[in-house]
Design a protein around this motif. Sequence first.
Motif, short mmCIF file in Angstrom:
data_model
loop_
_atom_site.label_atom_id
_atom_site.label_comp_id
_atom_site.label_asym_id
_atom_site.label_seq_id
_atom_site.Cartn_x
_atom_site.Cartn_y
_atom_site.Cartn_z
N ILE A 106 0.84 -1.19 0.00
CA ILE A 106 0.00 0.00 0.00
C ILE A 106 0.88 1.24 0.00
N GLY A 107 0.68 2.09 -0.98
CA GLY A 107 1.48 3.29 -1.12
C GLY A 107 0.79 4.53 -0.57
N THR A 108 1.58 5.57 -0.37
CA THR A 108 1.06 6.87 0.03
C THR A 108 2.03 7.93 -0.43
N GLY A 109 1.52 9.13 -0.66
CA GLY A 109 2.39 10.19 -1.11
C GLY A 109 3.10 10.91 0.02
N ILE A 110 2.34 11.32 1.05
CA ILE A 110 2.95 12.08 2.14
C ILE A 110 2.68 11.48 3.51
N GLY A 111 1.97 10.36 3.59
CA GLY A 111 1.83 9.66 4.87
C GLY A 111 1.10 10.46 5.93
N GLY A 112 1.58 10.34 7.17
CA GLY A 112 0.85 10.89 8.31
C GLY A 112 1.12 12.36 8.58
N MET A 113 0.87 13.19 7.60
CA MET A 113 1.10 14.63 7.74
C MET A 113 0.26 15.23 8.85
N GLU A 114 -0.99 14.78 8.98
CA GLU A 114 -1.87 15.32 10.01
C GLU A 114 -1.31 15.04 11.40
N THR A 115 -0.84 13.81 11.61
CA THR A 115 -0.24 13.44 12.89
C THR A 115 1.00 14.28 13.17
N ALA A 175 2.85 -5.12 -6.85
CA ALA A 175 2.16 -6.27 -6.25
C ALA A 175 1.78 -7.29 -7.32
N TYR A 176 1.35 -6.79 -8.45
CA TYR A 176 1.02 -7.66 -9.60
C TYR A 176 2.22 -8.53 -9.97
N LYS A 177 3.40 -7.93 -9.99
CA LYS A 177 4.59 -8.68 -10.36
C LYS A 177 4.99 -9.71 -9.30
N VAL A 178 4.68 -9.42 -8.03
CA VAL A 178 4.94 -10.40 -6.97
C VAL A 178 4.17 -11.68 -7.24
N ILE A 179 2.90 -11.55 -7.57
CA ILE A 179 2.08 -12.74 -7.85
C ILE A 179 2.50 -13.37 -9.18
N GLU A 180 2.74 -12.55 -10.19
CA GLU A 180 3.09 -13.08 -11.50
C GLU A 180 4.30 -14.01 -11.43
N ARG A 181 5.28 -13.63 -10.59
CA ARG A 181 6.48 -14.47 -10.50
C ARG A 181 6.35 -15.59 -9.48
N GLY A 182 5.20 -15.68 -8.82
CA GLY A 182 4.92 -16.82 -7.95
C GLY A 182 5.30 -16.64 -6.50
N ASP A 183 5.59 -15.42 -6.05
CA ASP A 183 6.02 -15.20 -4.67
C ASP A 183 4.86 -15.02 -3.70
N ALA A 184 3.66 -14.90 -4.21
CA ALA A 184 2.47 -14.80 -3.36
C ALA A 184 1.27 -15.26 -4.16
N ASP A 185 0.21 -15.65 -3.46
CA ASP A 185 -1.04 -16.01 -4.12
C ASP A 185 -2.02 -14.84 -4.11
N VAL A 186 -1.92 -14.00 -3.08
CA VAL A 186 -2.82 -12.86 -2.92
C VAL A 186 -2.00 -11.66 -2.48
N MET A 187 -2.31 -10.49 -3.05
CA MET A 187 -1.71 -9.23 -2.60
C MET A 187 -2.82 -8.22 -2.33
N ILE A 188 -2.76 -7.60 -1.17
CA ILE A 188 -3.63 -6.48 -0.82
C ILE A 188 -2.88 -5.23 -1.26
N ALA A 189 -3.38 -4.56 -2.30
CA ALA A 189 -2.58 -3.51 -2.93
C ALA A 189 -3.40 -2.26 -3.20
N GLY A 190 -2.74 -1.11 -3.11
CA GLY A 190 -3.43 0.15 -3.42
C GLY A 190 -2.73 1.34 -2.81
N GLY A 191 -3.52 2.33 -2.44
CA GLY A 191 -2.96 3.55 -1.89
C GLY A 191 -3.93 4.23 -0.94
N ALA A 192 -3.38 5.06 -0.06
CA ALA A 192 -4.21 5.80 0.91
C ALA A 192 -3.58 7.15 1.15
#
Length: 413
Positions: A106-115, A175-192
Amino acid sequence: MKKQRVVITGMGMITPLGNNVRSSWKGVVEGCSGIGPLTRRDATNFPTKVAGEVKNFNSVDYLKAKEARKMDRFTQFAVVATLEALKDADIIIGENINPERVGVWIGTGIGGMETYEEQFRKFYEKGYKRVSPFFVPMMIPDMASGQVSIMVGAKGITTCTVTACASGANSIGDAYKVIERGDADVMIAGGAEAPITDMALAGFSSMTALSTNPDPRTASRPFDKNRDGFVMGEGAGILILESRESAVSRNANIYGEIVGYGATGDAHHITTPAPGGEGGARAMTIALQDAGLHPEDVDYINAHGTSTYYNDLYETQAIKSVFGEHAYQLAVSSTKSMTGHVLGAAGAIEAIFSILAIKKGVLPPTINYETPDKELDLDYVPNQARQANVQVVLSNSLGFGGHNVSLVFKNYA
């Protein structure tokens, strides 16, 4: 090594249009705007007066209060969107999926700026002893992935990409490439992202990147001649990526397939894209090559489309350079016209809209398109959604620092 096919089996999102996928997509199809007056901060302090704020979000509706207090708002968004996505995918980690074969990216641009801002004020006014012991783990960008991993029990690769406004798209592609090469079956992927803070607004205002149009109905107007900057948004988008083999074995619902990923650098300027969108054009070309597709196979492009002068111009030029005459046959739109620019979450939110465009046969519109710009002459799906047979979608994300990402999704068959 045999490459695994990678499909999408679950989606979750929080956007200015709604606090789940259903309501957010409904808003897109209806051409609604999630942008309103800036209320999370004192608007009198800034030249920008509007924002794409998430509405009616109370973390304790989804999380225990004790847990929520240890998370910045961007992490709360990521966790809640993940819970929706896992439920949508009918995955219970540890029951129907091996925890060690599930990763989080999971990616983010600036993270916990509010905190950071809240805790700095406490330090400045009352000294270090009043700073929360959770300050650092609440602030750091990787904590969305970390908290998701802890809460759902995912024990595979757990990491974070920070590439400004390309963060969510990079995370999905990696994350797509992790599964494509066989290193995982499922990836929870995105951004916040939760960037509606004093310093974020101040910084973007100082560089004159934000729209100063005070009318929330028209402030975000990608590809329009009168565009004057982007509108800050907040939210999260989470996809459940899964190997086709795993999805089929458990009879999962499959929304679509991710088949291509291209990522490049401009090596040009910290904020302005390379002239002509050269770097973005290479990312699109690489993504199509990765997918084994030709330019004429693409039906729709979900553009980065920020409503800034150079982005919209150079992205249009990049599309023309890659697609040639086909650029005038395909549809191009920016859903940022409805959500605002959600920075590091934008690419993930737009990936979900891209997948739903295929699944539902609907082209999302670019709303607030009133005055054509003679240099921008593609079909931007102006103002109203359009029914269409959508088989292949390319989604672009571009970030400060010269990061360019293109993702290719196609109908699953």
